[in-house]
Design a protein around this motif. Structure first.
Motif, PDB file in Angstrom:
ATOM      1  N   ASN A 150       0.832  -1.193   0.000  1.00  0.00           N
ATOM      2  CA  ASN A 150       0.000   0.000   0.000  1.00  0.00           C
ATOM      3  C   ASN A 150       0.870   1.247   0.000  1.00  0.00           C
ATOM      4  O   ASN A 150       1.981   1.247   0.524  1.00  0.00           O
ATOM      5  N   TYR A 151       0.359   2.299  -0.608  1.00  0.00           N
ATOM      6  CA  TYR A 151       0.992   3.613  -0.520  1.00  0.00           C
ATOM      7  C   TYR A 151      -0.064   4.679  -0.757  1.00  0.00           C
ATOM      8  O   TYR A 151      -1.125   4.405  -1.333  1.00  0.00           O
ATOM      9  N   ALA A 152       0.212   5.879  -0.284  1.00  0.00           N
ATOM     10  CA  ALA A 152      -0.736   6.987  -0.419  1.00  0.00           C
ATOM     11  C   ALA A 152      -1.066   7.221  -1.889  1.00  0.00           C
ATOM     12  O   ALA A 152      -0.171   7.271  -2.736  1.00  0.00           O
ATOM     13  N   GLY A 153      -2.335   7.355  -2.188  1.00  0.00           N
ATOM     14  CA  GLY A 153      -2.775   7.654  -3.542  1.00  0.00           C
ATOM     15  C   GLY A 153      -2.961   6.446  -4.439  1.00  0.00           C
ATOM     16  O   GLY A 153      -3.273   6.598  -5.626  1.00  0.00           O
ATOM     17  N   LEU A 154      -2.784   5.239  -3.918  1.00  0.00           N
ATOM     18  CA  LEU A 154      -2.877   4.031  -4.736  1.00  0.00           C
ATOM     19  C   LEU A 154      -4.246   3.901  -5.409  1.00  0.00           C
ATOM     20  O   LEU A 154      -4.337   3.642  -6.615  1.00  0.00           O
ATOM     21  N   GLY A 155      -5.310   4.073  -4.648  1.00  0.00           N
ATOM     22  CA  GLY A 155      -6.651   3.950  -5.219  1.00  0.00           C
ATOM     23  C   GLY A 155      -6.873   4.931  -6.362  1.00  0.00           C
ATOM     24  O   GLY A 155      -7.437   4.578  -7.405  1.00  0.00           O
ATOM     25  N   HIS A 156      -6.406   6.161  -6.183  1.00  0.00           N
ATOM     26  CA  HIS A 156      -6.535   7.158  -7.250  1.00  0.00           C
ATOM     27  C   HIS A 156      -5.732   6.762  -8.472  1.00  0.00           C
ATOM     28  O   HIS A 156      -6.223   6.834  -9.601  1.00  0.00           O
TER      29      HIS A 156
END
Length: 144
Positions: A87-93
């Motif tokens: 996981n990392y920040a902004g993955l879904g976007h």
């Protein structure tokens, strides 16, 4: 980084929208030894008093018999992909933006994070869309 991708063969069926409506079919699957990794339910607003239960995996003859006995059947709509990775920040976007740029419309997506790992399920209208989405995920994972 990389993502692990799997096509999920989902079983589904209508359930009563009341206490125990989901527990009953899940009990039958549990008694048959099912170790479910995917359980999703939703009400059917157009059909008050009912909902739909989606589960996976259903494997082996005993589990298939239990699923059928519970009123479930293997479904091909939606087509479901299971994705897991770092996981990392902004993955879904990042993922949904790349799908949008490729013209892929998806039915739904759920992503959950534990620690620094995620697992997600994305649902598509067709195998072609799911395959296209998987190729994009493969590219994103390789670029990671």
């Amino acid at each position: 980084m990389g993502f692990k991708l799997d096509r999920v063969h989902v079983w589904s069926g209508e359930v009563a929208d009341r206490a125990g409506g989901v527990a009953t079919p899940l009990s039958q699957l549990a008694q048959a030894g099912a170790n479910l990794e995917f359980i999703f339910t939703q009400r059917q607003p157009a059909k008050p008093g009912t909902g739909v239960l989606y589960v996976a995996p259903v494997t082996g003859a005993a589990q298939v018999r239990a699923a059928k006995s519970a009123g479930l059947a293997e479904t091909h709509d939606p087509v479901v992909l299971r994705v897991e990775g770092d996981n990392y920040a902004g993955l879904g976007h990042k993922v949904t933006q790349q799908w949008a740029l490729a013209g892929i419309s998806f039915q739904g997506m759920t992503m959950c994070v534990i620690g620094n790992k995620f697992v997600g399920y994305a649902t598509f209208d067709s195998t072609a869309d799911a395959n296209k989405a998987a190729a994009i995920l493969g590219d994103l994972g390789a670029a990671g």
